[in-house]
Design a protein around this motif. Structure first.
Motif, short mmCIF file in Angstrom:
data_model
loop_
_atom_site.label_atom_id
_atom_site.label_comp_id
_atom_site.label_asym_id
_atom_site.label_seq_id
_atom_site.Cartn_x
_atom_site.Cartn_y
_atom_site.Cartn_z
N TYR A 28 -9.25 -0.59 -1.66
CA TYR A 28 -9.65 -1.98 -1.77
C TYR A 28 -11.13 -2.10 -1.36
N CYS A 41 -0.45 -9.27 -2.46
CA CYS A 41 -0.93 -7.96 -2.88
C CYS A 41 -0.16 -7.58 -4.15
N PRO A 42 -0.73 -6.69 -4.95
CA PRO A 42 -2.03 -6.04 -4.81
C PRO A 42 -3.16 -6.96 -5.27
N PRO A 89 -4.15 7.04 -2.83
CA PRO A 89 -3.99 5.62 -2.50
C PRO A 89 -5.06 4.77 -3.13
N GLN A 112 0.83 -1.20 0.00
CA GLN A 112 0.00 0.00 0.00
C GLN A 112 0.87 1.25 0.00
#
Length: 608
Positions: free
Chosen positions: A191, A306-307, A188, A171
């Protein structure tokens, strides 16, 4: 008569008085023709104080003339000082940008560290970090991108701590790369869960990063041909669920597992299950193996937590927020309003797909459940000679132990047992309480109605509130201290100085007791507990099998289920019953709060 001035007797008797018609023009001496004149001269006049004619144009100037303006080749005027300053400033900025671009091209790989904002020195393939972490890279156009580097020396799966730390860094590095692209304005990634995630255009998947030269190429790693069968291709997209959690309960893990399977099917991902470090042992000891994909699992270094858009994802309790979204921190999830009725139904249907595909008990337990369901069905059938209305089987799931209700007044204790029993009687009366000829049949049907009980506390089965109830299954049951002593009576002919105290499951399922199953002495909680012994895994597997058989009987062998939504098993029962039976027909009864579409049910997005 005033006196007169007599000038005849003065010394200046010969003074000439100018007549009034005399010409008062400037003296010729003022024009520099006779030289300077004296202030006492008879030709002196004050006109020079009034008239000041400009100097003669024929005389040289006292200051030098200004230089002529330079002319360029095109005859244009010289640019102003501000224009020259702007040109010099632009040239300086261009030089600085070229220098920065050269530095970025010289150092294409940068490990991400939120602790040190300074850009580290350049890294080559052999200098990649020796731990799993996202790294910053620079493409051929000088744009900042990022990918994830997992060294080949690390085994799959990584630890919960490593996955959790990597998700936090993903992140941060995503925001950092985005701020470079948008000149400092960070935005950002959000999610949202359930496949509804904004794409990160700065992320480069592992395989693409290898092709571009940002990561070392791993094409030399080939899979062995298993069993002589034809080699399968590697899956284009996959989702691997790791059955590992710090939570001793199995219900939350299963709810996540089922929902993750539904997400994988919706996104066209092959689904794999990893039980390497599952606290309950091998998945195949409890359930039948999951459906096998038509492709092979990807290399371990390509499976990322992730992502969300990664081609090969790994999901577990540590990375659930990436897969399902970020839930509210309110402990009473049902009142948070995070999931409305439509969102709950979407999540419910995903979990339902996972249940239909994965909830298949091992052959021995499955055969026993089939026999048990037939026994319970035969008990509630009314002979045709006495009527056509059969009795009702009401399932009750009582969770105690370390799980407390959401209801405020019972949040530090447990839901009273009489509430379960009263709710069951009210349900039966509502279904079998007709008058007239139908009332006679309903009365007979009530005599064939009964309660099917499942609980983690063995003392609930002997309570007065559930007298005459039937246990959901009797193949594996959690024993009380009294039952253990009856099964293993002491030998009075042998004198034993020290006798180990017997412990049972009175009070319900507690995490401390679970973690110490099979241990010779009680262990203290540790950050990284030692691996369980074979005996511990065997006992834990028995607990899981008993739990799963209880749920299977309640879901498939009863007409309604009464439970508390604070327990994961209660929410699992709703999924096993299906949306129509559980909610549309009202056969799933939650006595621990609720409201809204779904009657208080919440799924995996609010279970971690």
């Amino acid at each position: 008569m005033p006196p007169t001035l007599d000038l005849s007797r003065t010394a200046h008797s010969k003074m000439i008085i100018s007549p009034p018609r005399i010409n008062l023009r400037r003296a010729a001496s003022y024009n520099h023709d006779k030289g300077p004149i004296s202030s006492t001269s008879s030709r002196f006049s004050f006109n020079h104080l009034v008239f000041s004619p400009p100097p003669s144009p024929g005389l040289p100037s006292l200051s030098p003339p200004p230089p002529p303006k330079p002319r360029g080749l095109t005859g244009l005027a010289r640019p102003s000082r501000i224009a020259r300053l702007v040109v010099r400033l632009l040239a300086l900025l261009l030089i600085l940008y070229a220098a920065a671009a050269a530095v970025r091209l010289a150092s294409p790989v940068i490990p991400w560290s939120s602790q040190s904002p300074a850009i580290p020195e350049a890294l080559e393939h052999e200098n990649l970090p020796d731990f799993p972490t996202p790294v910053l890279v620079t493409d051929k156009r000088g744009r900042t991108k990022w990918t994830v580097s997992i060294p080949s020396s690390y085994e799959f799966p990584l630890t919960r701590r490593e996955y959790s730390d990597m998700c936090e860094k993903c992140q941060e590095v995503s925001e950092h790369a985005h701020s470079h692209r948008s000149h400092g304005s960070s935005s950002p990634q959000t999610y949202l869960g359930f496949g509804s995630v904004s794409a990160d255009h700065d992320f480069i998947d592992v395989k693409e990063a290898e092709k571009a030269g940002y990561l070392p190429n791993s094409a030399v790693r080939e899979r062995a041909n298993e069993g002589g069968a034809a080699e399968k291709p590697v899956c284009d997209k996959s989702l691997t669920f790791v059955l590992e959690s710090a939570d001793a309960g199995i219900g939350t893990a299963l709810l996540m597992l089922w929902t993750a399977y539904g997400l994988a099917q919706e996104e066209g991902r092959a689904f794999f299950i990893d039980d390497t470090r599952w606290a309950y042992g091998k998945y195949a000891d409890i359930f039948q193996p999951p459906p096998s994909p038509e492709c092979l699992a990807p290399p371990k270094h390509e499976i990322l937590p992730c992502p969300r858009q990664a081609k090969h994802l790994v999901a577990s309790a540590a990375t659930a927020h990436v897969l399902f979204g970020t839930p509210t921190t309110d402990s009473d999830a049902t009142s948070s309003g995070l999931l409305d009725s439509s969102a709950r139904k979407v999540e419910f249907e995903l979990a339902r797909q996972g249940h239909e595909a994965l909830f298949k008990l091992n052959k021995e337990d499955g055969d026993y459940i089939d026999t048990r369901l037939q026994e319970l069905m035969a008990r509630r059938i009314v002979p045709k000679a006495r009527g056509t209305q059969n009795g009702l089987a009401i399932g009750i799931h009582v969770r105690r132990g370390d799980r407390h209700p959401l209801e405020y007044q019972y949040r530090h204790s447990y839901m009273p047992l009489h509430i379960y029993a009263d709710t069951a009687r009210d349900f039966i009366d509502g279904k079998l309480d007709h008058t007239g000829p139908r009332g006679v049949e309903d009365k007979i049907a009530k005599q064939h109605s009964f309660i099917v009980l499942a609980s983690d506390d063995p003392m609930v089965h002997v309570s007065s509130e559930f007298a005459g109830s039937r246990p959901a299954q009797e193949r594996i049951r959690l024993a009380s201290k009294e039952a253990i002593q009856q099964a293993n009576p002491p030998n009075r002919q042998v004198i034993r100085k020290f006798v180990d105290e017997t412990f049972g499951w009175e009070g319900g399922f507690f995490a401390a007791m679970f973690w110490n199953l099979g241990q010779r002495q009680q262990q203290q909680p540790q950050a990284s507990p030692p691996p369980p012994s074979a005996e511990s895994l065997r006992l834990r597997s028995l607990v899981a099998r008993a739990y799963m058989m209880d749920l299977a009987v309640l879901a498939d062998g009863t007409d309604a289920v009464i439970c508390t939504a604070s327990a994961a098993g209660c929410r699992l029962l709703a999924v096993m019953m299906g949306w129509e039976s559980a909610f549309d027909q009202g056969n799933w009864i939650n006595i621990d709060g609720g409201g809204g579409g779904g009657g208080g049910w919440v799924g995996a997005s609010l279970s971690f």
